[in-house]
Design an enzyme around this catalytic site. Structure first.
Site, short mmCIF file in Angstrom:
data_model
loop_
_atom_site.label_atom_id
_atom_site.label_comp_id
_atom_site.label_asym_id
_atom_site.label_seq_id
_atom_site.Cartn_x
_atom_site.Cartn_y
_atom_site.Cartn_z
N HIS A 152 1.93 4.14 -3.19
CA HIS A 152 2.13 5.57 -3.02
C HIS A 152 3.55 6.02 -3.39
CE1 HIS A 152 -1.78 5.96 -1.41
NE2 HIS A 152 -1.54 5.51 -0.20
N HIS A 172 0.84 -1.20 0.00
CA HIS A 172 0.00 0.00 0.00
C HIS A 172 0.87 1.25 0.00
CE1 HIS A 172 -3.80 2.14 1.52
NE2 HIS A 172 -2.86 3.08 1.55
N GLU A 173 1.80 1.34 0.96
CA GLU A 173 2.57 2.57 1.15
C GLU A 173 3.75 2.71 0.20
OE1 GLU A 173 1.41 4.85 2.95
OE2 GLU A 173 -0.07 3.76 4.16
N GLU A 186 -5.96 6.03 -3.66
CA GLU A 186 -6.24 5.28 -2.43
C GLU A 186 -6.97 3.98 -2.73
OE1 GLU A 186 -4.88 5.73 0.24
OE2 GLU A 186 -4.31 7.84 0.34
#
Length: 508
Positions: free
Chosen positions: A324, A319-320, A355
């Site tokens: 991102h 996710h991070e 997101e």
């Protein structure tokens, strides 16, 4: 592209810090702390020790990284320094003999960690004024190893790895400030009052730098568009596991110690070839499970240790970092890397794509990839919009029994409010399920590798941007390399959560 970061600044020597810090050493060598040699330590690690950044536990070093010192560059750079941070990217593997390097076999964990004390403080060695923090290159197919690239982070880009593009050109810096502004400063104090009242007290939150009323108003409108899907997802998980707590234990596993967190983070960064590029911070003072931000010009991953579970940690890293961080790097290669560029090419806001994609990657490859967290956040925000804090806390009890977990969800939904006895919400958390369902709806038509390579863009802009994109050095996360397997996992997410294409076609 992030190949190397050059940071130049004066260093200080805080002797009191040394007892608190540890440096990763080669496990194959026996360490005698009384004989510690300062020159055997990586300069980037020394910077973490001696600049007084107490919150940062370690900067994970790249394998075989080499540092080059240049005090003359520091003097030249200081004369032309601008208020915004300038990050200069150099080749990671360029040979250098200025400083002895640390072996590539650095390890994390209590078994291979040694404290530098005593003779280290008394060393007569002088610190250089220039520091090179070495990073990794990026490439869509094969990452180049010889090109020297430069990348300049504007005020937009310094926050872009954290929160992404705002609505109607709203700056990332501003959105980051909003998230800071809506974080109550007296959470623990109000939590004690709330629990002592046996859940009947409505917290009265205080804020160090409260957001303006018109800004809060823009983030206070909740949607019920996907409410039936959110409820269905949670009910399916409860039907299979009986309770959220059992679901959490069965699918998430045990909480990890800090040493195990370091181990898994290092292992993941090696897979993405970004070891040494990102500072890592462990804390228990975070409303979310983790966040990726730019702190003093350095990409920084903050992890909430109270929610770091063995089977969920890699999903959080996908996710991070895998979403991102890598999309942020790729975005900086593109002609739309700043606000003028986004305006010129008419780009749509990156959320809910950003997101939504990251949330999908959080559950990718899970045995039971339930979208529980995104569903509960969506539901909680909607209920908060017409309930008090106390009412909301009791309401979500039908999905979550643990009062501490319920408290955390309620605080997220009610943040920004002072008097939580009134209905109201902070609606940002609905973006996760919103983005997930829109991406799943169009999954058959989206080129996910291209969506990542283009940077911080909406899936709706991919087709028209691909003809002008600069893709030569774009970096694709390892878990997206096998597209057929990746798409199979998306189908599995649809099935496990009881979602159908017909249902999504009607909604989206």
């Amino acid at each position: 592209m992030l190949e190397s970061i050059r940071v130049t600044e004066k260093l200080r020597w805080p002797e009191l810090e040394l007892a608190k810090k540890s440096v990763l050493l080669n496990p194959s060598e026996k360490c005698d702390t009384s004989q510690a040699d300062l020159q055997q330590v990586s300069v980037s690690i020394l910077k973490e020790i001696f600049t007084g950044n107490n919150g940062y536990n370690v900067l994970l070093p790249a394998k075989g990284e080499k540092k080059r010192l240049s005090s003359s560059h520091h003097k030249k750079h200081r004369k032309s320094a601008k208020p915004s941070a300038v990050l200069r990217y150099k080749e990671r593997r360029t040979s250098s003999s200025s400083v002895p390097m640390v072996d590539k076999d650095w390890c994390l964990g209590s078994g291979h960690t040694a404290l530098l004390m005593g003779n280290l403080v008394a060393s007569d060695s002088k610190f250089p004024l220039g520091i090179s923090v070495v990073g990794s290159g990026i490439g869509l197919s094969q990452r180049p190893k010889s090109k020297i690239k430069r990348l300049y982070f504007s005020s937009l880009q310094r926050s872009s790895l954290s929160v992404g593009q705002g609505r109607d050109g709203e700056s990332n810096t501003r959105r980051l400030c909003i998230l800071t502004a809506v974080k109550p400063s007296n959470v623990e104090k109000e939590k004690i009052k709330f629990f002592k009242s046996e859940f009947t007290y409505n917290p009265q939150f205080e804020y160090a730098n409260p957001a303006l009323p018109n800004v809060l108003a823009r983030h206070s409108i909740a949607s019920d568009k996907f409410l039936p899907q959110a409820i269905k997802i949670m009910k399916m998980a409860l039907k299979k596991y009986g309770s959220y707590e059992k679901f959490e234990q069965a699918t998430g596993g045990n909480l990890l110690t800090k040493s195990r967190i370091w181990f898994y983070v290092k292992k993941y960064m090696e897979r993405e070839d970004c070891l040494g590029d990102i500072a890592v911070h462990l804390t228990d003072d975070l409303l979310s499970r983790a966040s990726m931000t730019i702190v003093n010009g350095r990409p920084t991953l903050t992890i909430n240790v109270s929610t770091a579970r063995e089977h969920w940690l890699e999903g959080m890293l996908r996710h991070e970092i895998g979403t991102h961080y890598l999309r942020g790097l790729n975005n900086n290669l593109q002609p739309w890397c700043n606000w003028n560029g986004r305006k010129k090419y008419g780009l749509k806001p990156i959320n809910p794509t950003e997101e939504g994609l990251a949330s999908i990657h959080s559950v990718l490859f899970h045995k039971d990839p339930f979208l529980w967290r995104a569903a509960l956040l969506y539901y909680t925000v909607y209920q908060a919009s017409h309930m008090s804090f106390r009412e909301l806390f009791l309401d979500i009890g039908k999905f979550v029994e643990n009062p501490n977990t319920r408290w955390d969800y309620c605080v997220r939904a009610k943040r920004g409010q002072t008097d939580t006895s009134q209905p109201g919400c902070f609606s940002k958390d609905q973006v996760y399920l919103d983005g997930i369902l829109k991406i799943l709806r169009h999954r058959g038509n989206i080129d996910f590798q291209l969506l990542t390579a283009l940077g911080k863009v909406s899936y709706e802009d991919v087709d028209r941007l691909k003809v002008i994109a600069l893709l030569q050095n774009a970096q694709i996360p390892y878990f997206m390399q096998d597209q057929s397997r990746y798409l199979e996992q998306l189908d599995k997410i649809m099935e496990v959560n009881g979602l159908t294409d017909c249902e999504l076609q009607i909604l989206v």
